[in-house]
Design an enzyme around this catalytic site. Structure first.
Site, PDB file in Angstrom:
ATOM      1  N   LYS A  25       0.838  -1.211   0.000  1.00 20.31           N
ATOM      2  CA  LYS A  25       0.000   0.000   0.000  1.00 20.31           C
ATOM      3  C   LYS A  25       0.869   1.255   0.000  1.00 20.31           C
ATOM      4  O   LYS A  25       0.633   2.181  -0.782  1.00 20.31           O
ATOM      5  CB  LYS A  25      -0.916  -0.044   1.229  1.00 20.31           C
ATOM      6  CG  LYS A  25      -1.900   1.083   1.342  1.00 20.31           C
ATOM      7  CD  LYS A  25      -3.124   0.663   2.138  1.00 20.31           C
ATOM      8  CE  LYS A  25      -2.872   0.529   3.629  1.00 20.31           C
ATOM      9  NZ  LYS A  25      -2.695   1.816   4.320  1.00 20.31           N
ATOM     10  N   SER A  26       1.872   1.288   0.858  1.00 22.21           N
ATOM     11  CA  SER A  26       2.736   2.474   0.950  1.00 22.21           C
ATOM     12  C   SER A  26       3.414   2.756  -0.392  1.00 22.21           C
ATOM     13  O   SER A  26       3.487   3.897  -0.847  1.00 22.21           O
ATOM     14  CB  SER A  26       3.825   2.256   2.005  1.00 22.21           C
ATOM     15  OG  SER A  26       3.265   2.144   3.287  1.00 22.21           O
ATOM     16  N   GLY A  98      -5.142   7.686   5.382  1.00 20.10           N
ATOM     17  CA  GLY A  98      -4.289   8.667   6.051  1.00 20.10           C
ATOM     18  C   GLY A  98      -3.033   8.934   5.236  1.00 20.10           C
ATOM     19  O   GLY A  98      -2.582  10.073   5.105  1.00 20.10           O
ATOM     20  N   ASP A 319       1.933  -1.083  12.007  1.00 21.85           N
ATOM     21  CA  ASP A 319       0.646  -1.557  11.480  1.00 21.85           C
ATOM     22  C   ASP A 319       0.328  -2.990  11.905  1.00 21.85           C
ATOM     23  O   ASP A 319      -0.750  -3.499  11.593  1.00 21.85           O
ATOM     24  CB  ASP A 319       0.643  -1.476   9.949  1.00 21.85           C
ATOM     25  CG  ASP A 319       0.627  -0.033   9.468  1.00 21.85           C
ATOM     26  OD1 ASP A 319       0.185   0.847  10.222  1.00 21.85           O
ATOM     27  OD2 ASP A 319       1.073   0.211   8.329  1.00 21.85           O
ATOM     28  N   ARG A 350      -6.534   1.644  18.065  1.00 18.22           N
ATOM     29  CA  ARG A 350      -6.303   0.192  17.950  1.00 18.22           C
ATOM     30  C   ARG A 350      -6.013  -0.475  19.286  1.00 18.22           C
ATOM     31  O   ARG A 350      -6.219  -1.684  19.421  1.00 18.22           O
ATOM     32  CB  ARG A 350      -5.177  -0.087  16.937  1.00 18.22           C
ATOM     33  CG  ARG A 350      -5.651   0.164  15.522  1.00 18.22           C
ATOM     34  CD  ARG A 350      -4.649  -0.230  14.471  1.00 18.22           C
ATOM     35  NE  ARG A 350      -5.275  -0.119  13.163  1.00 18.22           N
ATOM     36  CZ  ARG A 350      -4.619   0.071  12.024  1.00 18.22           C
ATOM     37  NH1 ARG A 350      -3.299   0.156  12.032  1.00 18.22           N
ATOM     38  NH2 ARG A 350      -5.273   0.148  10.881  1.00 18.22           N
TER      39      ARG A 350
HETATM   40  C1  S3P Z   1       2.548   4.720   6.262  1.00 21.62           C
HETATM   41  C2  S3P Z   1       3.053   5.102   7.462  1.00 21.62           C
HETATM   42  C3  S3P Z   1       2.498   4.668   8.758  1.00 21.62           C
HETATM   43  C4  S3P Z   1       1.576   3.467   8.593  1.00 21.62           C
HETATM   44  C5  S3P Z   1       0.643   3.597   7.433  1.00 21.62           C
HETATM   45  C6  S3P Z   1       1.421   3.780   6.139  1.00 21.62           C
HETATM   46  C7  S3P Z   1       3.177   5.228   5.027  1.00 21.62           C
HETATM   47  O1  S3P Z   1       1.741   5.722   9.293  1.00 21.62           O
HETATM   48  O2  S3P Z   1       0.838   3.269   9.779  1.00 21.62           O
HETATM   49  O3  S3P Z   1      -0.185   2.476   7.316  1.00 21.62           O
HETATM   50  O4  S3P Z   1       2.898   4.695   3.930  1.00 21.62           O
HETATM   51  O5  S3P Z   1       3.979   6.168   5.121  1.00 21.62           O
HETATM   52  P1  S3P Z   1       2.401   6.825  10.275  1.00 21.62           P
HETATM   53  O6  S3P Z   1       3.303   7.665   9.473  1.00 21.62           O
HETATM   54  O7  S3P Z   1       1.218   7.604  10.796  1.00 21.62           O
HETATM   55  O8  S3P Z   1       3.096   6.027  11.347  1.00 21.62           O
END
Ligand code: S3P
Length: 439
Positions: A25-26, A98, A319, A350
């Site tokens: 996903k990232s 997010g 995560d 969570r």
């Molecule tokens: C992510 C960073 C993390 C992770 C999210 C994906 C990213 O969030 O929890 O699922 O792709 O940069 P945080 O930056 O809020 O820790």
């Protein structure tokens, strides 16, 4: 998000077989963003067909980037160059993501046009001050709803200057927002981290040819670079794999192989901690895929014991705590989690969601502000009705936990699973779990 979905999951297993996992996903979010502002045509292979990443791709299209989808998981992105995006009069809907909203805030802060970023009910409750504050210190003008919540109104036409920024929390999203704004800023942008976080933005900027120097805990982005289209191979998402790893760890007799899982060192804290707990996880056929380490994982059931989760692993498994909580419930003894207050501001709180669900299944959990003590019940758990709080990872964790329950587990509000792991139910049923949708 799609219509409401509830699941019933039943005792099942063992978990057997071989499987791949959906694309990361990232990496998928970042791929369509950077390809969109690169010069030339980029090909993305293994793009995650989840709602979160598709929302980001749709936003890039609204901003004037042509993106073709010739086949599932394939995207051809016709980059418009650093200054080729055009404003959208309509709000840009990030859905549940997010990552989408925070990274796009960085990308859009330095544009010539105004933008409004909106999200679903869950995203609209998530803190955005963490990105707005550093972006404002770079010269961006951003308005939010009260409490620094979405929507975000970004006013274009303000020139940005570089900052040397140390985020107060471990967050790859914050780091990435500052770096993406830094592409449009005068001067060298620096981000310093006490707890290093995933470095996909850094790696991908480098792949697109932008000069960036990085090591765990520090990144420096030179100004005035250039992004050149490239081929991106998206590895399998470790966080999605973690639910399958969990299933094989906790269901007696299981023996599972997962192919092509991304093993970026800033993502694999769960393997370290499960191994400390006694899990039988083999990492095989290590290789590189487009600059990212990947491997196959072989997991066999083994009895687990409770541990104190070392705080140094927390940001490398941020995560994976829902899965870890279930593993802890299956372990002999108590598992202690501390230093994980960020879990309270994810798609749901969570810590509260996992503690509530596990207690409903008869597991003793003591919550603290930044973690929990989970006392395992290796003999199994009772059936229960669990509110997933519309959080994909809570829903998937309890779907797996049900395999060890003495009665069915009803999991409410599971549609969000499609944000990160489309096809989860079919895949886990094919491996031996028993998950059905309630009609
Ligand atoms: C992510 C960073 C993390 C992770 C999210 C994906 C990213 O969030 O929890 O699922 O792709 O940069 P945080 O930056 O809020 O820790």
């Amino acid at each position: 998000m799609s219509a409401r979905l509830d699941w019933t999951a039943r005792a099942a297993g063992p978990v057997h077989g071989e499987s791949g996992v959906p694309g990361d996903k990232s990496v998928s979010h970042r791929a369509v963003m950077l390809a969109g502002i690169a010069e030339g045509i980029s090909h993305v292979h293994g793009f995650l067909e989840g709602e979160d990443t598709r929302a980001t791709a749709s936003i890039m299209q609204r901003l004037g980037v042509r993106i073709d989808a010739p086949a599932p998981g394939e995207r051809i992105v016709h980059g418009v160059g650093m200054h080729g995006l055009r404003g959208s009069p309509a709000p840009l809907d990030c859905g549940n993501a997010g990552t989408g909203m925070r990274l796009l805030a960085g990308l859009l802060a330095g544009q010539a046009f105004d933008s409004t970023l909106i999200g679903d009910a869950s995203l609209s409750r998530r803190p955005m001050g963490r990105v707005c504050d550093p972006l404002r210190s770079m010269g961006a003008r951003i308005e939010t709803a009260p409490g620094a919540l979405p929507p975000l109104h970004l006013h274009g036409g303000h020139s940005l200057h570089a900052v040397d920024y140390a985020p107060p929390m471990a967050s790859a999203q914050v780091k990435s927002a500052v770096l993406l704004a830094g592409l449009y800023a005068k001067g060298t942008t620096v981000v310093r981290e006490v707890h290093p976080t995933r470095d996909y933005t850094e790696r991908m900027l480098e792949a697109f040819g932008w000069p960036v120097r990085y090591a765990p805990g520090q990144v420096e982005l030179a100004p005035g670079g250039h992004l050149q289209a490239c081929e991106i191979e998206v590895p399998g998402d470790f966080s999605s794999a973690s639910f399958l790893v969990l299933a094989a760890c906790i269901v007696p007799g299981s023996d599972l192989v997962l192919r092509g899982v991304g093993l970026n060192p800033r993502r694999t804290g769960l393997i370290e901690v499960l191994t400390l707990m006694g899990a039988d996880i083999r990492i095989e056929h290590r290789r590189q895929m487009a600059g990212e380490p990947i491997a196959d994982l072989g997991i066999r059931h083994a009895p687990l014991r409770g541990v104190d989760v070392p705080e140094c692993h927390v940001s490398d498994m941020i995560d994976e705590f829902p899965a870890l909580f279930i593993a802890a419930a299956a372990a002999e003894g108590t598992t202690r989690v501390r230093g994980a207050a960020e879990l309270r501001v994810k798609e749901s709180d969570r810590i509260a969601a996992m503690a509530g669900g596990l207690r409903a299944m008869g597991v003793e959990v003591h919550e603290t502000p930044d973690g929990a003590d989970i006392t395992g019940r290796p003999g199994g758990w009772s059936g229960a009705t669990i509110d997933s709080r519309a959080d994909h990872r809570i829903a998937m964790s309890f779907a797996v936990a049900a395999s060890r329950a003495s009665a069915p587990v009803h999991i409410l509000d599971c549609a969000a699973v499609d944000t990160s792991f489309p096809g989860f139910a079919d895949l886990v049923n094919g491996l031996g779990l028993k998950l059905s949708r309630d009609d």
